[in-house]
Design a protein around this motif. Structure first.
Motif, PDB file in Angstrom:
ATOM      1  N   UNK A  41      11.405 -33.350 -30.206  1.00 56.41           N
ATOM      2  CA  UNK A  41      12.603 -33.736 -30.807  1.00 56.41           C
ATOM      3  C   UNK A  41      13.689 -33.682 -30.091  1.00 56.41           C
ATOM      4  N   UNK A  42      13.745 -32.679 -29.174  1.00 55.17           N
ATOM      5  CA  UNK A  42      15.123 -32.373 -28.521  1.00 55.17           C
ATOM      6  C   UNK A  42      14.915 -32.406 -26.939  1.00 55.17           C
ATOM      7  N   UNK A  43      13.845 -32.649 -26.406  1.00 51.64           N
ATOM      8  CA  UNK A  43      13.445 -32.614 -24.865  1.00 51.64           C
ATOM      9  C   UNK A  43      13.219 -31.340 -24.429  1.00 51.64           C
ATOM     10  N   UNK A  44      12.460 -31.435 -23.098  1.00 50.99           N
ATOM     11  CA  UNK A  44      12.023 -30.034 -22.717  1.00 50.99           C
ATOM     12  C   UNK A  44      13.003 -28.908 -22.380  1.00 50.99           C
ATOM     13  N   UNK A  45      14.021 -29.376 -21.678  1.00 48.99           N
ATOM     14  CA  UNK A  45      15.120 -28.224 -21.411  1.00 48.99           C
ATOM     15  C   UNK A  45      15.511 -27.705 -22.467  1.00 48.99           C
ATOM     16  N   UNK A  46      16.337 -28.460 -23.401  1.00 47.36           N
ATOM     17  CA  UNK A  46      16.740 -27.913 -24.511  1.00 47.36           C
ATOM     18  C   UNK A  46      15.870 -26.993 -25.253  1.00 47.36           C
ATOM     19  N   UNK A  47      14.455 -27.523 -25.342  1.00 45.73           N
ATOM     20  CA  UNK A  47      13.627 -26.476 -26.015  1.00 45.73           C
ATOM     21  C   UNK A  47      13.464 -25.513 -25.489  1.00 45.73           C
ATOM     22  N   UNK A  48      13.358 -25.432 -23.982  1.00 42.67           N
ATOM     23  CA  UNK A  48      13.074 -23.914 -23.084  1.00 42.67           C
ATOM     24  C   UNK A  48      14.411 -23.257 -23.369  1.00 42.67           C
ATOM     25  N   UNK A  49      15.565 -23.899 -23.496  1.00 43.30           N
ATOM     26  CA  UNK A  49      16.989 -23.151 -23.821  1.00 43.30           C
ATOM     27  C   UNK A  49      16.704 -22.204 -24.840  1.00 43.30           C
ATOM     28  N   UNK A  50      15.981 -22.756 -26.071  1.00 47.13           N
ATOM     29  CA  UNK A  50      15.970 -21.710 -27.321  1.00 47.13           C
ATOM     30  C   UNK A  50      14.903 -20.775 -26.919  1.00 47.13           C
ATOM     31  N   UNK A  51      13.871 -20.913 -26.157  1.00 42.28           N
ATOM     32  CA  UNK A  51      13.188 -19.807 -25.498  1.00 42.28           C
ATOM     33  C   UNK A  51      13.744 -18.987 -24.727  1.00 42.28           C
ATOM     34  N   UNK A  52      14.871 -19.224 -23.876  1.00 42.40           N
ATOM     35  CA  UNK A  52      15.594 -18.418 -23.157  1.00 42.40           C
ATOM     36  C   UNK A  52      16.469 -17.500 -23.755  1.00 42.40           C
ATOM     37  N   UNK A  53      17.153 -18.062 -25.057  1.00 42.42           N
ATOM     38  CA  UNK A  53      17.780 -17.016 -25.874  1.00 42.42           C
ATOM     39  C   UNK A  53      17.118 -16.084 -26.563  1.00 42.42           C
ATOM     40  N   UNK A  54      15.731 -16.358 -26.809  1.00 43.39           N
ATOM     41  CA  UNK A  54      14.856 -15.154 -27.345  1.00 43.39           C
ATOM     42  C   UNK A  54      14.647 -14.349 -26.326  1.00 43.39           C
ATOM     43  N   UNK A  55      14.351 -14.943 -25.278  1.00 45.35           N
ATOM     44  CA  UNK A  55      13.885 -13.736 -24.036  1.00 45.35           C
ATOM     45  C   UNK A  55      15.192 -13.106 -23.597  1.00 45.35           C
TER      46      UNK A  55
END
Length: 324
Positions: A41-55
């Protein structure tokens, strides 16, 4: 990161992400939860940005710097094909979280959470349906699991659609009678399937609320409705078909082996569904031992990470004890 941080475990589903920093002795040093992981839905990098916030939240909790852990074990929704796993692994490597990175489909996390060693098969039925298997030598069995184009049938969303189809045809006379024609609209306080169809079509009921119809299907089945019962039986057939194929690919059909069931539909322990799965699986794979996993999938991601770094059995036991 400090020397005790050995594994960064990530379990990212469509609706939420869980992260755990795990020490070399299996101790959970920090954990955090955040939003869903939806690269389609949002693309790979924006999705990984979500992971980065949790990490980042997990790192902050244990006061760690941004240096790498030994290994990142990420089990991610929407990593349905090997090419997608590799694409996502490259994106995670670029973040510098770990010296090594492995990305798997999130179904592997549920499997590993439910077995004592990386050996067995898991069938997961939540919104969709998927099945994976693994053995200690690294071989795996899997399906594309991306919907009807890959031959899938089942999952909560699919069951709701099927129930609506049969109920609509029952109301207008094209199909056989079924109590679903009354029970489904009643779930939303409506008096007929026509009213429910109109409400869904006009957006007065959000499409995402269709998942609420799946429990109605199972309740109607338990009450003896033959149409609803046939749909439940078909789901059991599909679960056993997937598990049997995966077991066969790994040479496990004639061995004693765990078959892990997970996801909201299977974890709900619907009596008719459980009975039929047990009966059919005992015919196809007599040595199969059914387990319903209750632990969070991030445990499985962590155990896969400990497997990868060669952690001692005591570390695995400590991690399991944390999530018991």
């Amino acid at each position: 990161m400090g020397v005790n941080a050995s594994v960064l475990a990530v379990d990212a589903g469509n609706s939420k992400t869980d992260v755990a920093l795990i020490g070399e002795d299996g101790t959970v040093l920090a954990s955090a939860r955040g939003g869903g992981f939806q690269p389609p839905l949002v693309g790979v990098e924006p999705a990984v940005d979500v992971l980065a916030a949790v990490v980042g939240d997990a790192l902050a909790l244990c006061g760690e710097s941004a240096g790498p852990v030994e290994h990142v074990s990420a089990c991610l929704a929407n990593a349905d094909l090997p090419v997608e796993e590799e694409e996502l692994a490259q994106a995670l490597r670029a973040r510098g979280w770990g010296r090594t990175v492995e990305v798997r489909n999130d179904t592997f996390a549920i499997l590993r959470a439910g077995v004592d060693e990386p050996r067995g098969v898991a069938v997961v039925c939540g919104a969709g349906i998927n099945c994976v298997g693994m053995v200690p030598d690294g071989r795996t069995a899997r399906f594309p699991a991306i919907g009807r184009i890959s031959g899938d049938w089942g999952g909560g969303s699919g069951l709701a659609e099927e129930a609506l189809w049969f109920a609509a045809r029952a109301e207008d006379g094209r199909g056989e009678p079924t109590e679903l024609a009354r029970a489904l609209p009643a779930r939303f306080g409506l008096g007929s399937m026509y009213e429910l169809i109109e409400a869904l079509h006009r957006g007065r009921i959000d499409a995402r609320q269709r998942h609420a119809l799946t429990p109605v299907l199972f309740a109607t089945s338990e009450a003896g409705d033959p149409v609803a019962a046939a749909l439940v039986d078909r789901l059991a057939d599909e679960v056993v078909a997937m598990a049997s194929v995966a077991l066969g690919r790994l040479g496990l059909l004639d061995q004693e082996v765990p078959v892990v069931l997970g996801g909201s539909v299977l974890a709900a322990r619907h009596a008719r569904l459980d009975r039929r799965i047990t009966a059919l699986l005992s015919e196809r794979a007599p040595g199969a031992v059914i387990r319903v996993v209750g632990q969070p999938p991030v445990l499985g991601a962590g155990l896969l990470g400990l497997d990868r770094v060669g952690a001692a059995p005591a570390a695995h036991r400590a991690l399991r004890a944390h999530y018991a």
